[in-house]
Write a protein that holds these residues in place. Structure first.
Motif, mmCIF file in Angstrom:
data_model
loop_
_atom_site.group_PDB
_atom_site.id
_atom_site.type_symbol
_atom_site.label_atom_id
_atom_site.label_comp_id
_atom_site.label_asym_id
_atom_site.label_seq_id
_atom_site.Cartn_x
_atom_site.Cartn_y
_atom_site.Cartn_z
ATOM 1 N N ARG A 317 11.335 21.223 25.022
ATOM 2 C CA ARG A 317 11.523 21.470 23.588
ATOM 3 C C ARG A 317 12.918 21.019 23.137
ATOM 4 N NH1 ARG A 317 7.471 25.566 24.556
ATOM 5 N NH2 ARG A 317 8.901 27.108 25.455
ATOM 6 N N ARG A 320 12.578 17.381 22.649
ATOM 7 C CA ARG A 320 11.911 17.057 21.385
ATOM 8 C C ARG A 320 12.851 17.249 20.194
ATOM 9 N NH1 ARG A 320 7.058 20.401 20.692
ATOM 10 N NH2 ARG A 320 6.580 18.948 18.997
ATOM 11 N N MET A 323 14.603 13.994 20.050
ATOM 12 C CA MET A 323 13.756 12.961 19.453
ATOM 13 C C MET A 323 13.765 13.070 17.935
ATOM 14 S SD MET A 323 10.538 13.245 22.101
ATOM 15 C CE MET A 323 10.851 13.358 23.872
ATOM 16 N N GLY A 324 13.666 14.295 17.437
ATOM 17 C CA GLY A 324 13.695 14.504 15.994
ATOM 18 C C GLY A 324 15.015 14.091 15.381
ATOM 19 N N ARG A 359 3.226 16.880 24.190
ATOM 20 C CA ARG A 359 3.887 16.665 22.895
ATOM 21 C C ARG A 359 5.080 15.720 23.022
ATOM 22 N NH1 ARG A 359 1.461 21.700 22.032
ATOM 23 N NH2 ARG A 359 2.959 22.864 23.315
ATOM 24 N N CYS A 360 5.788 15.771 24.149
ATOM 25 C CA CYS A 360 6.859 14.799 24.369
ATOM 26 C C CYS A 360 6.298 13.381 24.413
ATOM 27 C CB CYS A 360 7.601 15.105 25.676
ATOM 28 S SG CYS A 360 8.876 16.367 25.546
ATOM 29 N N ASP A 363 5.272 12.409 20.898
ATOM 30 C CA ASP A 363 6.437 12.183 20.041
ATOM 31 C C ASP A 363 7.114 10.864 20.373
ATOM 32 O OD1 ASP A 363 5.920 14.586 18.850
ATOM 33 O OD2 ASP A 363 7.689 15.624 19.637
ATOM 34 N N THR A 366 5.196 7.774 19.142
ATOM 35 C CA THR A 366 5.119 7.594 17.686
ATOM 36 C C THR A 366 6.480 7.668 17.009
ATOM 37 O OG1 THR A 366 4.738 9.982 17.380
ATOM 38 C CG2 THR A 366 2.788 8.578 17.606
ATOM 39 N N LEU A 367 7.553 7.797 17.784
ATOM 40 C CA LEU A 367 8.876 8.023 17.217
ATOM 41 C C LEU A 367 9.330 6.845 16.357
ATOM 42 C CD1 LEU A 367 11.102 10.259 17.438
ATOM 43 C CD2 LEU A 367 12.229 8.742 19.091
#
Length: 489
Positions: A317, A320, A323-324, A359-360, A363, A366-367
């Motif tokens: 998390r 992630r 990544m955000g 989810r990683c 993500d 599609t990042l």
């Protein structure tokens, strides 16, 4: 809690060439009312006309906008006039393309104005969200005390969040808690240092260090230097034996992501945790610059993982979050894979480990940011796969990638761990096979072993990262196509 800087004192120590943006506050109290008298007394006592000061200044030579609370004005509380000033400043910073430094110190909503003031927190949050959506940095410095709706709105939305040493920071003020429940709030919870340990703030920073920390972060986010083409890397001879690489990668003195940043990067700003109450020492998150390549770094810290902190769902998390940040700030993302495998425990299962790996992967694929992965050493299982999919993948000469430790694969196939070397060769886990199969794009040399030349290897790896970042910026890849094409040819 002594010698705390007020709003003007903080600005004097953090920025130069200050220019106020403040206009006279709107009238919110009926003339002659008790509230009007309170406001007049607050102005006289604090020397400020409202509970925030806004404007712009130079932070180590960079133009920045600032919103700074004055706790001496009715405990820094937010009323209609306060919110009007904050929103106007945030919108002006957004329109001007300026980074924004917010330094709250507040008890929350102004009780004299009730629900109308309380609802202003949503209005301030909307302005901050628009600023972030414009790709502009929003830095937060939480000061003593920051509580209530301020902490639960614009105080908790920073791309980076630092806190004043020893500051009281929490949602429910301790005096209110004791009044409601008849007992004191547990000690040590609502303290800056505890929040940093829990991954709610990135760092605890003194006022006199704030300018340097903020300037270093903004240098990475806002000012990538002119690119200078690094010398091309000479061809690297892949190791003949995957098992030899596995044994070398497990050396206790092999350099990891921390050494990579120490020897190969500049302007490093470590970040801590998810910002949502979770931290994992096995996962490092930072802003950094490799040569001329500014980026967000998400790296697995193998040393921490091997000394009692195996990577768990919280670490993914944290990844992630990185990544955000990369997507929102428009920075390339560099992932560093170096893991003996994710934690195996009931807590990890209940904490959603498998879902976080998925989810990683989703993500990363599609990042909306260029991505580079460096397979630095061990690459075991789903924890390694979670940070792998990238536009360009680099691999240390003795890096490797496997669905399980080879000993585990040997147990499954041969009922004994003793044929691990044979399994490693059969499964194609080594750098030569990864390069041949298109899973990695380039090898980073070890001469002959990174553990024997840590500084030189890290410098070499950093140059490879810089080249790769520049390449994917100039020629964006298609991750969907890349990973859809993996397989028999």
């Amino acid at each position: 809690m002594t010698n705390r800087a007020g709003a003007r004192g903080l600005l004097d120590r953090v920025v130069t060439d200050w220019r106020s943006w403040d206009e006279a506050p709107i009238e919110v109290a009926a003339p002659g009312s008790p509230y009007a008298a309170e406001l007049a007394a607050a102005r006289a006592r604090s020397g400020c006309d409202e509970a925030v000061i806004t404007g712009e200044g130079l932070l180590r030579g960079r133009r920045v906008a600032c919103v700074v609370s004055e706790f001496g004005f009715l405990a820094g509380s937010i009323g209609l006039a306060t919110a009007e000033r904050i929103v106007a400043a945030v919108e002006r910073a957004t329109a001007g393309g300026l980074p924004l430094l917010a330094a709250p110190s507040s008890g929350g909503t102004r009780m004299q104005e009730g629900t109308a003031a309380f609802a202003q927190m949503a209005r301030i949050t909307a302005a901050v969200a628009r600023h972030r959506a414009a790709g502009l940095p929003y830095l937060v410095y939480l000061r003593h005390p920051t509580t209530g709706g301020v902490f639960a709105s614009w105080g908790s939305l920073g791309h980076l969040t630092a806190a004043e040493p020893g500051a009281l920071i929490g949602f429910l003020g301790p005096r209110v808690y004791q009044g409601l429940y008849g007992e004191p709030f547990p000690e040590g919870v609502q303290v800056a240092e505890n929040l940093a340990a829990k991954g709610l703030v990135d760092a605890v920073v003194g006022v006199d260090d704030l300018a340097g920390v903020a300037a270093r972060a903004l240098d990475v986010i806002c000012d990538p230097p002119a690119f200078q083409e690094p010398a091309p890397a000479p061809p690297v001879e892949a190791p003949a034996s995957a098992w030899d690489s596995i044994e070398r990668s497990r050396r206790a003195d092999r350099p990891g992501v921390r050494e990579l940043l120490r020897h190969g990067a500049t302007q490093v700003t470590p970040l801590s945790g998810t910002g949502q109450g979770e931290a994992d020492p096995g996962l490092l998150l930072a802003l950094a610059r490799f040569g001329s390549a500014s980026c967000v770094v998400v790296g697995q810290d193998r040393r921490s993982q091997r000394t009692g902190h195996p990577l768990g769902p919280a670490g993914l998390r944290v990844a992630r979050r990185g990544m955000g940040l990369a997507a929102e700030l428009g920075l390339p993302l560099v992932t560093v894979v170096d893991t003996p495998g994710a934690v195996l425990s009931a807590e990890a299962e209940e904490g959603g480990l498998a879902g976080e790996i998925a989810r990683c992967l989703a993500d990363l694929l599609t990042l909306a940011a260029p991505t580079v992965c460096l397979l630095l050493g061990e690459g075991t299982g789903g924890a390694a796969l979670a940070l792998l999919p990238s536009d360009r993948v680099l691999c240390a000469r003795h890096g490797w990638l496997s669905p399980l430790p080879p000993e585990g694969a040997s147990v499954i196939v041969h009922r004994t761990p003793d044929r691990a070397a044979e399994m490693a060769a059969a499964q194609g886990v080594g750098a030569a096979d990864l390069l041949r199969g298109g899973i990695v794009d380039e090898l980073v040399d070890e001469r002959p072993d990174a553990a024997d030349e840590p500084a030189e290897f890290c410098t070499r790896a950093a140059a490879a990262v810089e080249r790769a970042v520049r390449a994917v910026i100039d020629h964006p890849g298609n991750r969907w196509h890349r990973y859809s094409a993996l397989g028999p040819r």
